[in-house]
Design an enzyme around this catalytic site. Structure first.
Site, mmCIF file in Angstrom:
data_model
loop_
_atom_site.group_PDB
_atom_site.id
_atom_site.type_symbol
_atom_site.label_atom_id
_atom_site.label_comp_id
_atom_site.label_asym_id
_atom_site.label_seq_id
_atom_site.Cartn_x
_atom_site.Cartn_y
_atom_site.Cartn_z
ATOM 1 N N LYS A 29 0.826 -1.199 0.000
ATOM 2 C CA LYS A 29 0.000 0.000 0.000
ATOM 3 C C LYS A 29 0.868 1.261 0.000
ATOM 4 O O LYS A 29 0.564 2.236 -0.687
ATOM 5 C CB LYS A 29 -0.939 0.006 1.206
ATOM 6 C CG LYS A 29 -1.920 1.176 1.213
ATOM 7 C CD LYS A 29 -2.740 1.254 2.488
ATOM 8 C CE LYS A 29 -3.743 0.161 2.596
ATOM 9 N NZ LYS A 29 -4.677 0.371 3.753
ATOM 10 N N ASP A 86 -8.646 3.903 4.786
ATOM 11 C CA ASP A 86 -9.275 2.627 5.094
ATOM 12 C C ASP A 86 -10.040 2.204 3.854
ATOM 13 O O ASP A 86 -10.717 3.025 3.216
ATOM 14 C CB ASP A 86 -10.210 2.729 6.299
ATOM 15 C CG ASP A 86 -10.560 1.345 6.836
ATOM 16 O OD1 ASP A 86 -9.644 0.513 6.971
ATOM 17 O OD2 ASP A 86 -11.741 1.098 7.128
ATOM 18 N N ASP A 172 -7.216 -8.106 -5.173
ATOM 19 C CA ASP A 172 -7.091 -7.695 -6.578
ATOM 20 C C ASP A 172 -7.246 -8.849 -7.572
ATOM 21 O O ASP A 172 -7.862 -8.671 -8.632
ATOM 22 C CB ASP A 172 -5.752 -6.997 -6.820
ATOM 23 C CG ASP A 172 -5.670 -5.628 -6.173
ATOM 24 O OD1 ASP A 172 -6.686 -5.182 -5.586
ATOM 25 O OD2 ASP A 172 -4.601 -4.984 -6.240
ATOM 26 N N LYS A 191 -3.323 0.703 -12.872
ATOM 27 C CA LYS A 191 -4.060 0.545 -11.613
ATOM 28 C C LYS A 191 -4.038 1.849 -10.821
ATOM 29 O O LYS A 191 -5.051 2.254 -10.237
ATOM 30 C CB LYS A 191 -3.457 -0.579 -10.775
ATOM 31 C CG LYS A 191 -4.181 -0.760 -9.437
ATOM 32 C CD LYS A 191 -3.511 -1.781 -8.527
ATOM 33 C CE LYS A 191 -4.225 -1.838 -7.190
ATOM 34 N NZ LYS A 191 -3.570 -2.753 -6.218
ATOM 35 N N HIS A 196 -9.786 2.638 -6.730
ATOM 36 C CA HIS A 196 -10.471 3.366 -5.670
ATOM 37 C C HIS A 196 -9.487 4.189 -4.848
ATOM 38 O O HIS A 196 -9.753 5.341 -4.517
ATOM 39 C CB HIS A 196 -11.189 2.370 -4.763
ATOM 40 C CG HIS A 196 -10.317 1.214 -4.351
ATOM 41 N ND1 HIS A 196 -9.788 0.310 -5.251
ATOM 42 C CD2 HIS A 196 -9.844 0.827 -3.137
ATOM 43 C CE1 HIS A 196 -9.048 -0.581 -4.617
ATOM 44 N NE2 HIS A 196 -9.055 -0.283 -3.328
ATOM 45 N N ARG A 197 -8.328 3.588 -4.533
ATOM 46 C CA ARG A 197 -7.317 4.314 -3.764
ATOM 47 C C ARG A 197 -6.730 5.445 -4.598
ATOM 48 O O ARG A 197 -6.445 6.535 -4.086
ATOM 49 C CB ARG A 197 -6.214 3.367 -3.284
ATOM 50 C CG ARG A 197 -5.176 4.064 -2.390
ATOM 51 C CD ARG A 197 -4.229 3.074 -1.728
ATOM 52 N NE ARG A 197 -4.925 2.253 -0.751
ATOM 53 C CZ ARG A 197 -5.152 0.956 -0.900
ATOM 54 N NH1 ARG A 197 -4.757 0.327 -2.003
ATOM 55 N NH2 ARG A 197 -5.787 0.272 0.027
#
Length: 213
Positions: A29, A86, A172, A191, A196-197
């Protein structure tokens, strides 16, 4: 003119010395966030820079509440302003699960390859057309106990019948994009432009480029 140039140079030097924490112990992340936030006028710092950091426990309230807990908790421990997010996978067939408990839905020590297999086993009776899902991300910027800003991102798709792809992490390999590819089978750069991130962190980056913390 020379004075103005010197002032601008001084400002640039001062801005380049500012640091902000990426409040995650997940290095996959961290790498993703670092790539998306490339170009912000802050030095992005990893939690691994610090010793003796205590884990911040997540709750079951909301993505926003968990992001606030992590951003504020790690900011207070490190003395740096922090960015935390989150994220959850919400599957229609499972009534929105695993949702906010996505990272804790199965045994946290269980490899994701096995988690994904178990998730697909839970989906075995879901026909095509009933496998809708979405990834949700809430990102928060905080300084100590002060929440500065929050942003959200979402990626709609569905759950595959089999895992596919060697990229990404987490769920994923079983998350299908609308074009039929899993999120694990797209290139990292792609990606980091569609996820979303990425949507949430692009908003973070835009905020940081125009606002001082």
């Amino acid at each position: 003119m020379m004075k103005r140039l010197r002032i601008r140079g001084q400002l640039k030097m001062r801005m380049s010395g500012l640091k902000i924490l990426a409040a995650t112990s997940n290095m996959h992340k961290y790498d993703e966030i670092s790539s998306i936030l490339n170009g912000i006028p802050y030095e992005l710092v990893s939690l691994r820079t610090f010793e003796g950091i205590s884990d911040v426990e997540e709750g079951d309230g909301s993505y926003y509440e968990n992001a606030v807990l992590k951003a504020c908790g790690y900011s207070k421990q490190t003395g740096l302003p922090a960015i935390a997010d989150d994220t959850g996978l919400e599957i229609d067939f499972l009534g929105g699960a695993p949702g906010i408990r996505s990272a804790r839905f199965f045994d946290e020590g269980m490899p994701y390859e096995i988690r994904n297999r178990r998730l697909l086993e839970m989906m075995k009776d879901a026909p095509e057309g009933k496998r809708g899902a979405r990834f949700v991300c809430c990102a928060v910027i905080a300084d100590g106990d002060r929440v500065i800003a929050s942003f959200t991102g979402e990626l709609k798709g569905s759950i595959a019948f089999e895992p596919d792809g060697g990229g990404g992490f987490g769920y994923d390999p079983v998350f299908l994009l609308e074009d039929g590819r899993t999120l694990a089978s797209v290139a990292e750069g792609e990606k980091n432009s569609v996820s979303h991130r990425a949507e949430a962190m692009k908003k973070v980056a835009e905020y940081l480029k125009h606002n001082r913390i």
